[in-house]
Structure formats: C-alpha cells, structure tokens
Write an enzyme that holds these catalytic residues in place. Sequence first.
Site, mmCIF file in Angstrom:
data_model
loop_
_atom_site.group_PDB
_atom_site.id
_atom_site.type_symbol
_atom_site.label_atom_id
_atom_site.label_comp_id
_atom_site.label_asym_id
_atom_site.label_seq_id
_atom_site.Cartn_x
_atom_site.Cartn_y
_atom_site.Cartn_z
ATOM 1 N N ARG A 226 -15.244 72.765 59.788
ATOM 2 C CA ARG A 226 -15.561 72.228 61.104
ATOM 3 C C ARG A 226 -14.548 71.152 61.460
ATOM 4 O O ARG A 226 -14.145 70.355 60.604
ATOM 5 C CB ARG A 226 -16.976 71.627 61.126
ATOM 6 C CG ARG A 226 -18.081 72.657 61.152
ATOM 7 C CD ARG A 226 -18.109 73.444 62.466
ATOM 8 N NE ARG A 226 -19.199 74.404 62.546
ATOM 9 C CZ ARG A 226 -19.070 75.709 62.320
ATOM 10 N NH1 ARG A 226 -17.897 76.225 61.989
ATOM 11 N NH2 ARG A 226 -20.116 76.517 62.457
ATOM 12 N N HIS A 274 -10.101 79.301 65.575
ATOM 13 C CA HIS A 274 -11.438 79.490 64.974
ATOM 14 C C HIS A 274 -11.699 80.978 64.652
ATOM 15 O O HIS A 274 -12.637 81.596 65.168
ATOM 16 C CB HIS A 274 -12.537 78.955 65.905
ATOM 17 C CG HIS A 274 -13.816 78.639 65.179
ATOM 18 N ND1 HIS A 274 -14.589 77.537 65.432
ATOM 19 C CD2 HIS A 274 -14.454 79.286 64.170
ATOM 20 C CE1 HIS A 274 -15.643 77.527 64.633
ATOM 21 N NE2 HIS A 274 -15.580 78.594 63.850
HETATM 22 P P1 NAP Z 1 -22.950 76.867 52.479
HETATM 23 O O1 NAP Z 1 -23.192 78.196 51.874
HETATM 24 O O2 NAP Z 1 -24.102 76.128 53.037
HETATM 25 O O3 NAP Z 1 -22.258 75.980 51.336
HETATM 26 C C1 NAP Z 1 -22.091 74.622 51.463
HETATM 27 C C2 NAP Z 1 -21.424 74.084 50.196
HETATM 28 O O4 NAP Z 1 -21.021 72.732 50.446
HETATM 29 C C3 NAP Z 1 -22.351 74.049 49.002
HETATM 30 O O5 NAP Z 1 -21.644 74.331 47.825
HETATM 31 C C4 NAP Z 1 -22.834 72.601 48.986
HETATM 32 O O6 NAP Z 1 -23.182 72.108 47.704
HETATM 33 C C5 NAP Z 1 -21.576 71.897 49.441
HETATM 34 N N1 NAP Z 1 -21.890 70.577 50.001
HETATM 35 C C6 NAP Z 1 -22.684 70.275 51.046
HETATM 36 N N2 NAP Z 1 -22.712 68.947 51.267
HETATM 37 C C7 NAP Z 1 -21.920 68.399 50.319
HETATM 38 C C8 NAP Z 1 -21.551 67.071 50.004
HETATM 39 N N3 NAP Z 1 -22.017 66.014 50.718
HETATM 40 N N4 NAP Z 1 -20.730 66.858 48.954
HETATM 41 C C9 NAP Z 1 -20.268 67.896 48.232
HETATM 42 N N5 NAP Z 1 -20.583 69.195 48.476
HETATM 43 C C10 NAP Z 1 -21.397 69.437 49.514
HETATM 44 O O7 NAP Z 1 -21.860 76.930 53.627
HETATM 45 P P2 NAP Z 1 -20.897 78.170 53.983
HETATM 46 O O8 NAP Z 1 -21.669 79.263 54.617
HETATM 47 O O9 NAP Z 1 -20.094 78.461 52.773
HETATM 48 O O10 NAP Z 1 -19.980 77.519 55.116
HETATM 49 C C11 NAP Z 1 -18.957 76.600 54.799
HETATM 50 C C12 NAP Z 1 -18.319 76.039 56.054
HETATM 51 O O11 NAP Z 1 -17.620 77.060 56.742
HETATM 52 C C13 NAP Z 1 -19.288 75.445 57.073
HETATM 53 O O12 NAP Z 1 -18.743 74.256 57.604
HETATM 54 C C14 NAP Z 1 -19.313 76.480 58.166
HETATM 55 O O13 NAP Z 1 -19.661 75.899 59.400
HETATM 56 C C15 NAP Z 1 -17.895 76.952 58.133
HETATM 57 N N6 NAP Z 1 -17.617 78.250 58.743
HETATM 58 C C16 NAP Z 1 -16.423 78.392 59.402
HETATM 59 C C17 NAP Z 1 -16.077 79.619 59.930
HETATM 60 C C18 NAP Z 1 -14.758 79.818 60.601
HETATM 61 O O14 NAP Z 1 -14.501 80.883 61.145
HETATM 62 N N7 NAP Z 1 -13.874 78.849 60.571
HETATM 63 C C19 NAP Z 1 -16.955 80.705 59.788
HETATM 64 C C20 NAP Z 1 -18.129 80.513 59.128
HETATM 65 C C21 NAP Z 1 -18.464 79.281 58.581
HETATM 66 P P3 NAP Z 1 -24.494 72.655 46.927
HETATM 67 O O15 NAP Z 1 -24.224 74.102 46.639
HETATM 68 O O16 NAP Z 1 -24.542 71.860 45.703
HETATM 69 O O17 NAP Z 1 -25.639 72.472 47.876
HETATM 70 C C1 GLV Z 2 -18.399 80.048 62.564
HETATM 71 O O1 GLV Z 2 -17.777 79.041 62.564
HETATM 72 C C2 GLV Z 2 -19.710 80.164 61.962
HETATM 73 O O2 GLV Z 2 -20.313 79.128 61.671
HETATM 74 O O3 GLV Z 2 -20.180 81.301 61.785
#
Ligand code: NAP
Ligand code: GLV
Length: 311
Positions: A226, A274
């Site tokens: 983000r 994005h």
């Molecule tokens: P997720 O499955 O919820 O994983 C979050 C990870 O971050 C977990 O390992 C969590 O730790 C860790 N975390 C959270 N808060 C933390 C902190 N304060 N300190 C250290 N570690 C922390 O998320 P995701 O689905 O992988 O998504 C990751 C990111 O990608 C998000 O920001 C999402 O919005 C973004 N995203 C971007 C796109 C794009 O196209 N650019 C697309 C989709 C998603 P724990 O496992 O220990 O809880």
């Molecule tokens: C894109 O950024 C998503 O959160 O799926």
Amino acid sequence: MAILVATDFNDDEWAAWWPALEAALPGEQLLRSGTVEQGSPIDVALVANPPISALQGLPQLRFIQSLWAGVDRLLLDASVPVHVPLARMVDPAMNTAMAETALWAVIAQHRGFFKYASQQRAAQWQQHAPVRADEIDVAVLGLGQMGRAAAQTIARHGYRVSGWSANPAVVEGVATSSGDAALHAVLAAAHIVVNLLPLTPATRALFGAKTLAQMRAGASLVNLARGAHVVDADLIAALDRGRLQHAVLDVFATEPLPADHPYWRHPRVTVLPHVAAQTDPRSAALIAANNVRVFRAGRVPANLVDRTRGY
Ligand code: NAP
Ligand code: GLV
C-alpha cells in the site's frame, strides 16, 4: 434477499465482472450500487474499493465479501458496520501474480536491468560486473498470502531470503523472524526489501526516514502493498542522496498517481499502476460466490478480517 455489488469499477471492469458474478451466483439477485432503491432487502455486499459510505443504510446487511485482498480502506469507512463479518479475497491466482511481480523486481534490480533501461535512454553502452543470485539478500516484510508466495518463489531462484512477520512463521527456504525488535536486523542485511505488509495503524508510514536509514546503504525498496506504508518525501530524499539505489512502486497514497508527482520522472524510481496482483474475475468471482454460499448455509465464511489487528 439480494446481493449488493459496490465497487469503483470502470465500464471495462464491470463488463468483465458482471457476467462472472452472475455465472458464479445463479439464482441470486445482484444489485449494482447506485441503482438500488431505498429499503431493498440486501443481506450481502460484494465490495471492491467501494466509494466511502456505499454501505450506508443497509439494515439487513449480514455479510461483506471484499473482492480485494487488502481491506484497509474499508476499515477506515465509518459506514461499514463493525458487527457485520467482513471477508477478504484470498485467491491463489493473486498470490502467484504477486510472486511473479516480486521476482521480476528482484531480478531486475540484481541484474541491473533498471540501470540498463536508463542507460538506453542515454544511448550509453556500459556493462556491469556479474553478481550471482546467491550473493543477494532479499527481505520480504509480511509472510501472509502474498509475502509467503513471494518469499518462496524468490528463494527458489537462488536468492538468500529472509522473511518478517508479526508472529513467528515457518517458510521453507526462508530465514524468518518476527516482531518489532527483529526488523532492524532484517533491514540492515538486505540488498532488496520487498514490502508485503497490510496497511494497519502499526504499519502506516513504516518506511519513513528512520526505517529507511536502517536499510543497507545502496539497497532497493520494492513496495507492492500500500502507498501509505511509505513517507514519499523521505523516500525521495533517500533516493536523491543515493542512500537507496532504486524503488519499485506499485502502490501510492493517491491513485491514480498524479501526473505531476515526482515519482513519475525520478531516475531511481520504477512506477507500476497498481498491477502487482490484480483480482482476476475469472477466479475471484467463484471464490466470492463460494463464500456467499457458506454464509447462506449458516457456516462461518473463510478469510474473515480481524478488525482489531486490522487485517
Ligand atoms: P495477509 O495475508 O494478511 O498477510 C499479512 C502479513 O503481514 C502476515 O504475515 C502478518 O503477520 C504480517 N504483519 C501484519 N502486521 C504486521 C506488523 N505490524 N509487523 C510485522 N508483520 C506484520 O496479507 P496479504 O494478502 O499477503 O497482502 C499483503 C499486502 O499486499 C497488503 O498490503 C495488500 O493490501 C497488498 N496487496 C497489493 C496488491 C497489488 O496489486 N499491489 C494486491 C493484493 C494485495 P502474521 O502472519 O504474524 O499475522
Ligand atoms: C489490491 O490491491 C488488493 O488489495 O486486492
């Protein structure tokens, strides 16, 4: 009961999503936001970056399914009722796409491809000495759906990968650590830092001057999570000074990135609009529909967001 579909889709996106949702949810009444009459009996909302307040005035709403993985914006919208379970999109196809983007950014940085691209613009023929993948340390922050896939994919390509999360995690081929106290060491060791954390109060503006100063001199930042994770002025200052070598940025505090934003023309910045892991209606509509059926059957939907921790 009916399902509200509240999004910021443009016409092309609607054209892809609407038939996919209709096919995935036969027998359900789908209502597009903006066309809904007051008092419509809506108990489910499918949302994708909906306009603020789009979920206002829905007294029968019982389940919200996000078509996006990140729900940070929804959690800041006071119209999203806190008592209604909210599920986020978890789609293996998105994890794969994210891992591909992260791997591309790491390889491009390691092999100097960003440098060669700027050399081309200056018609400059200059070769740089080879460096092997196993000489490059990559840190992946966040080991959830996307971070885990990215870390494993990068590790499989021979890089030395460390991963950081809130709680201890085990990821094959990746050296893991967790908690705030571990972050400094992870950052200091990495040639390339890939951010895949969720945007929460704890991670907002994480990449400000203090954290950027903890990164290894000459390191690169890849932000695929983000935009608000980064303090733009601090990152630009670090790049201008040459303290950081390059930044690959897919996400921004304001999207679309304004045309006059310095990132667009910064020689050390690569901008993507994005697209690191776009939701694909072909798979995501089926996943969302399945979760709606789970809800309708009185069971607990998958991938519910923990509102207290913010992801
Ligand atoms: P997720 O499955 O919820 O994983 C979050 C990870 O971050 C977990 O390992 C969590 O730790 C860790 N975390 C959270 N808060 C933390 C902190 N304060 N300190 C250290 N570690 C922390 O998320 P995701 O689905 O992988 O998504 C990751 C990111 O990608 C998000 O920001 C999402 O919005 C973004 N995203 C971007 C796109 C794009 O196209 N650019 C697309 C989709 C998603 P724990 O496992 O220990 O809880
Ligand atoms: C894109 O950024 C998503 O959160 O799926």
